[in-house]
Scaffold this active site. Structure first.
Site, mmCIF file in Angstrom:
data_model
loop_
_atom_site.group_PDB
_atom_site.id
_atom_site.type_symbol
_atom_site.label_atom_id
_atom_site.label_comp_id
_atom_site.label_asym_id
_atom_site.label_seq_id
_atom_site.Cartn_x
_atom_site.Cartn_y
_atom_site.Cartn_z
ATOM 1 N N GLY A 42 0.769 -1.245 0.000
ATOM 2 C CA GLY A 42 0.000 0.000 0.000
ATOM 3 C C GLY A 42 0.796 1.288 0.000
ATOM 4 O O GLY A 42 0.350 2.299 -0.525
ATOM 5 N N ASP A 101 -4.896 1.501 10.572
ATOM 6 C CA ASP A 101 -6.326 1.279 10.827
ATOM 7 C C ASP A 101 -6.481 0.753 12.255
ATOM 8 O O ASP A 101 -6.669 1.523 13.194
ATOM 9 C CB ASP A 101 -6.827 0.297 9.765
ATOM 10 C CG ASP A 101 -8.325 0.122 9.749
ATOM 11 O OD1 ASP A 101 -8.938 0.181 10.818
ATOM 12 O OD2 ASP A 101 -8.901 -0.081 8.665
HETATM 13 C C1 PRP Z 1 -2.957 -2.228 4.864
HETATM 14 C C2 PRP Z 1 -1.984 -1.096 5.109
HETATM 15 C C3 PRP Z 1 -1.317 -1.488 6.381
HETATM 16 C C4 PRP Z 1 -2.409 -2.267 7.111
HETATM 17 C C5 PRP Z 1 -3.003 -1.391 8.157
HETATM 18 O O1 PRP Z 1 -2.287 -3.265 4.250
HETATM 19 O O2 PRP Z 1 -1.087 -0.955 4.054
HETATM 20 O O3 PRP Z 1 -0.174 -2.296 6.155
HETATM 21 O O4 PRP Z 1 -3.404 -2.619 6.152
HETATM 22 O O5 PRP Z 1 -4.026 -2.065 8.829
HETATM 23 P P1 PRP Z 1 -4.012 -2.261 10.395
HETATM 24 O O6 PRP Z 1 -3.641 -0.953 11.018
HETATM 25 O O7 PRP Z 1 -5.438 -2.664 10.702
HETATM 26 O O8 PRP Z 1 -3.048 -3.355 10.736
HETATM 27 P P2 PRP Z 1 -3.040 -4.500 3.582
HETATM 28 O O9 PRP Z 1 -3.095 -5.649 4.565
HETATM 29 O O10 PRP Z 1 -4.360 -4.046 3.022
HETATM 30 O O11 PRP Z 1 -2.050 -4.933 2.433
HETATM 31 P P3 PRP Z 1 -1.533 -4.057 1.190
HETATM 32 O O12 PRP Z 1 -0.700 -2.931 1.755
HETATM 33 O O13 PRP Z 1 -0.718 -5.024 0.422
HETATM 34 O O14 PRP Z 1 -2.744 -3.550 0.446
#
Ligand code: PRP
Length: 176
Positions: A42, A101
């Site tokens: 991301g 998040d």
């Molecule tokens: C998203 C973002 C963070 C994580 C945050 O990654 O990039 O790494 O979620 O969420 P949290 O605070 O609830 O732990 P994702 O798992 O969607 O993977 P990506 O970055 O490959 O899209």
């Protein structure tokens, strides 16, 4: 992709905020070398824009993490899928995330990277959802705070799509 997200943060607004963050970080680390870690996938667009605002000697590193669980919620179990190629011992390090998040991914990263004995370790996230945090994680550099909206664009995806959008938007009526 038959529905375009409603714009929440425009391309211009993001650009201005990234410039501000770059200036703040550049000021804080003046005279130092910095290792900046992009957390994939991301953060790749935010990271690429942010590092080009830093007037410092920079080393770029990349980590991959995935959380187990369904596509919009995290179970808190985080797995390392790609590790750094260099040691962090004695280095000044910033972790760069697109979004915090629940905070569980960032908490995992902080705990993991602290064991590698960096001189300093700070955190940067373009977006933070304070109302969704499930742990006490400190973010040193924040682009924007969000409510509970599910956002896409500028690196953030929904089912693998929308990462390429130059703005951050809310996907209305999506099945998530
Ligand atoms: C998203 C973002 C963070 C994580 C945050 O990654 O990039 O790494 O979620 O969420 P949290 O605070 O609830 O732990 P994702 O798992 O969607 O993977 P990506 O970055 O490959 O899209």
């Amino acid at each position: 992709m038959d529905q375009l997200p409603r714009v929440l943060f425009s391309e211009l607004k993001i650009k201005q905020r990234v410039q501000e963050l770059g200036a703040t970080i550049g000021f804080d680390y003046k005279g130092k070398e910095l290792t900046v870690i992009s957390v994939l996938k991301g953060s790749f667009i935010f990271f690429a824009d942010l590092i080009r605002q830093l007037d410092l000697p920079i080393s770029c590193e990349f980590m991959g993490v995935s959380s187990y669980g369904n596509k919009t919620t995290s179970t808190g179990e985080v797995k390392l899928t790609l590790d750094l190629t260099e040691p962090l011992n004695g280095k000044h390090v910033i972790i760069v995330e697109d979004i915090v998040d629940t905070g569980l991914t960032m908490q995992y990263l902080i705990n993991n990277l602290q064991t590698r004995k960096p001189a300093t370790l700070k955190t940067c996230a373009l977006l933070v959802k304070p109302d969704c945090l499930k742990c006490d994680v400190h973010i040193d550099y924040i682009g924007f705070n969000l409510g509970k909206e599910f956002v896409v664009g500028y690196g953030l995806d929904y089912a693998g799509l929308y990462r390429h959008l130059p703005y951050i938007g809310i996907l209305e009526n999506a099945d998530y």
